[in-house]
Design an enzyme around this catalytic site. Structure first.
Site, PDB file in Angstrom:
ATOM      1  N   ASN A 192       0.850  -1.194   0.000  1.00  0.00           N
ATOM      2  CA  ASN A 192       0.000   0.000   0.000  1.00  0.00           C
ATOM      3  C   ASN A 192       0.885   1.243   0.000  1.00  0.00           C
ATOM      4  O   ASN A 192       2.107   1.140   0.067  1.00  0.00           O
ATOM      5  CB  ASN A 192      -0.977  -0.020   1.177  1.00  0.00           C
ATOM      6  CG  ASN A 192      -0.264  -0.042   2.512  1.00  0.00           C
ATOM      7  OD1 ASN A 192       0.418   0.911   2.868  1.00  0.00           O
ATOM      8  ND2 ASN A 192      -0.392  -1.146   3.231  1.00  0.00           N
TER       9      ASN A 192
ATOM     10  N   ASP B 218      -4.942  -5.947   5.009  1.00  0.00           N
ATOM     11  CA  ASP B 218      -6.112  -6.688   5.513  1.00  0.00           C
ATOM     12  C   ASP B 218      -6.148  -8.100   4.926  1.00  0.00           C
ATOM     13  O   ASP B 218      -6.728  -9.006   5.505  1.00  0.00           O
ATOM     14  CB  ASP B 218      -7.403  -5.961   5.130  1.00  0.00           C
ATOM     15  CG  ASP B 218      -7.531  -4.644   5.887  1.00  0.00           C
ATOM     16  OD1 ASP B 218      -7.015  -4.570   7.022  1.00  0.00           O
ATOM     17  OD2 ASP B 218      -8.114  -3.691   5.340  1.00  0.00           O
TER      18      ASP B 218
END
Ligand SMILES: Cc1cc2nc3c(=O)[nH]c(=O)nc-3n(C[C@H](O)[C@H](O)[C@H](O)COP(=O)(O)O)c2cc1C
Length: 408
Positions: free
Chosen positions: A212, A281
């Site tokens: 990310n 996640d």
């Protein structure tokens, strides 16, 4: 309340940069705030501003030479180094940064610097090319590693008629860094704070990963802010290009599972945990052993959820203060409040990376700090360091008193 600079002894080092004229105003600010200022100038520094000016403003003889003529001063470098509660080098030239990094003591200022145990603050000031030169970068990294605190230069008009980074921080800003330091120094002494930072990387195959855009900046600023207040800080960091904060133990990890293992290992003795990392996640269920070959058909990668580190800590926690971050792009405050309750947190810092001046990579952030009572505090746009100070203030207020002590 009096100024935190009152009765503090500040040794002000002035090296040979054009911004030396700002040291006169800085001295005035320190004096007005009640500090005792002793100025030491490099020989080059005296070409830019006169010792007479500095002597008049500081009301002390200016320190110039290790071996003054016609005088016996003995080991004055030791006496002055011990006298100082803080040392400020403003401006700091590329040259003095290099000499400090090399441990060189070839004039009075560098001799004082190698003799002192007081915190050292430097305000670099130089042309952009000098500032970005690999030698200067390396010297600054060495000094940061050793605990020297940088008051970073800003971007603006430079005396060499260019515009760029290298302009010395304004005297007021330098004074407020010192004020902040003296007002909070030691506040977190004997407290252990865990900070997580940066992204995680979840392998798809030996060369690719799911990641990310987190830069690690927020977590690194938090770690530095806590360390500056005397905490023993463990920074558990995913891959980040940020310079390592001074006086902080750093544990480097890559995946969410590694980050969880590192946090779990540190948790028991901790007083507070701030989870500023952007932990994945999901991760690929079965990373391939070999590089996945390119084909013309679509590729499917199965993903499985990673463990929720904060939720795990929330269920284990005793008196620890737990702080989470909620990066949301819609219903930001609502979602954050839900997370705070579900994960048994004490504070949550909600932000929307989509706002200009907020989120990944940015030097600034705009956040809402929410507590267990549902009270919300909008921070407005501020530097990540300033936001870090606000969060640390809130943690200080939430920490249970140490056994046998009357306060935090
Ligand atoms: C007009 C002029 C301006 C200068 N400004 C700077 C400056 O802003 N930053 C810097 O690092 N060096 C600057 N220098 C170069 C330093 O003065 C030089 O490297 C000197 O050796 C620094 O010595 P010191 O670190 O002992 O003070 C400047 C030189 C001149 C002639």
């Amino acid at each position: 309340m009096g100024s935190s600079l009152a009765q503090k002894n500040i040794l002000l080092g002035i090296s040979g940069g054009i911004a030396a004229y700002k040291a006169a105003y800085l001295t005035r600010i320190f004096k007005v705030e009640g500090a005792d200022v002793w100025v030491c100038m490099t020989e080059a520094g005296t070409k830019f501003i006169t010792p007479l000016t500095m002597e008049t403003l500081s009301e002390r003889e200016v320190l110039l030479r290790t071996f003054p003529e016609n005088r016996t001063v003995g080991t004055r470098h030791i006496t002055v180094a011990e006298w100082a509660d803080a040392v400020v080098i403003a401006p700091a030239t590329a040259d003095i940064l290099a000499r400090m990094a090399g441990g060189i003591a070839d004039d009075l200022l560098t001799t004082l610097l190698i003799s002192t145990v007081a915190p050292v603050f430097v305000a670099p000031a130089m042309n952009t090319r000098m500032y970005n030169h690999p030698a200067t970068r390396e010297n600054m990294a060495i000094l940061r590693d050793r605990g020297v605190r940088f008051i970073d230069p800003g971007v603006g008009d430079l005396a060499c008629n260019t515009i760029g980074v290298g302009r010395m921080a304004e005297p007021r800003q330098i004074a407020s860094v010192l004020q902040q330091y003296f007002s909070t120094a030691g506040q977190l002494k004997s407290r252990k704070i865990i900070v997580t930072a940066g992204p995680t990387q979840e392998p798809i195959d030996p060369v690719r990963y799911l990641g990310n855009r987190s830069s690690g900046k927020m977590g690194y600023r938090l770690a530095q802010a806590a360390a500056d207040r005397g905490a023993a800080v463990v920074l558990i960091s995913g891959p980040s290009a940020e310079p390592e904060p001074a006086g902080v133990e750093i544990v480097r990890v890559k995946t969410a599972a590694e980050m969880k293992a590192a946090v779990d290992e540190q948790f028991d003795g901790a007083d507070a945990v701030v989870m500023a990392a952007a932990v994945a996640d999901y991760r690929p269920t079965k990373p391939a052993d070999r590089k996945i070959k390119k084909k013309t058909t679509t590729l499917q990668i199965d993903l499985e959820p990673t463990d929720d580190i904060l939720r795990g800590l929330g269920s284990r926690k005793k008196s620890q203060v737990l702080v989470g971050f909620a990066l949301e792009t819609e219903k930001v405050v609502e979602q954050a409040q839900r997370k705070l309750k579900e994960k048994n947190l004490d504070l949550i810092v909600a932000n929307d990376p989509g706002l200009p001046g907020a989120g990944f990579g940015s030097e600034t952030n705009i956040a809402t700090i929410i507590d267990r009572e549902g009270q919300t505090e909008e921070t407005g746009k501020l530097s990540k360091r300033a936001l870090a100070e606000m969060i640390i203030d809130r943690i200080v207020a939430l920490l249970p008193p140490r056994q046998g002590s009357s306060g935090a």
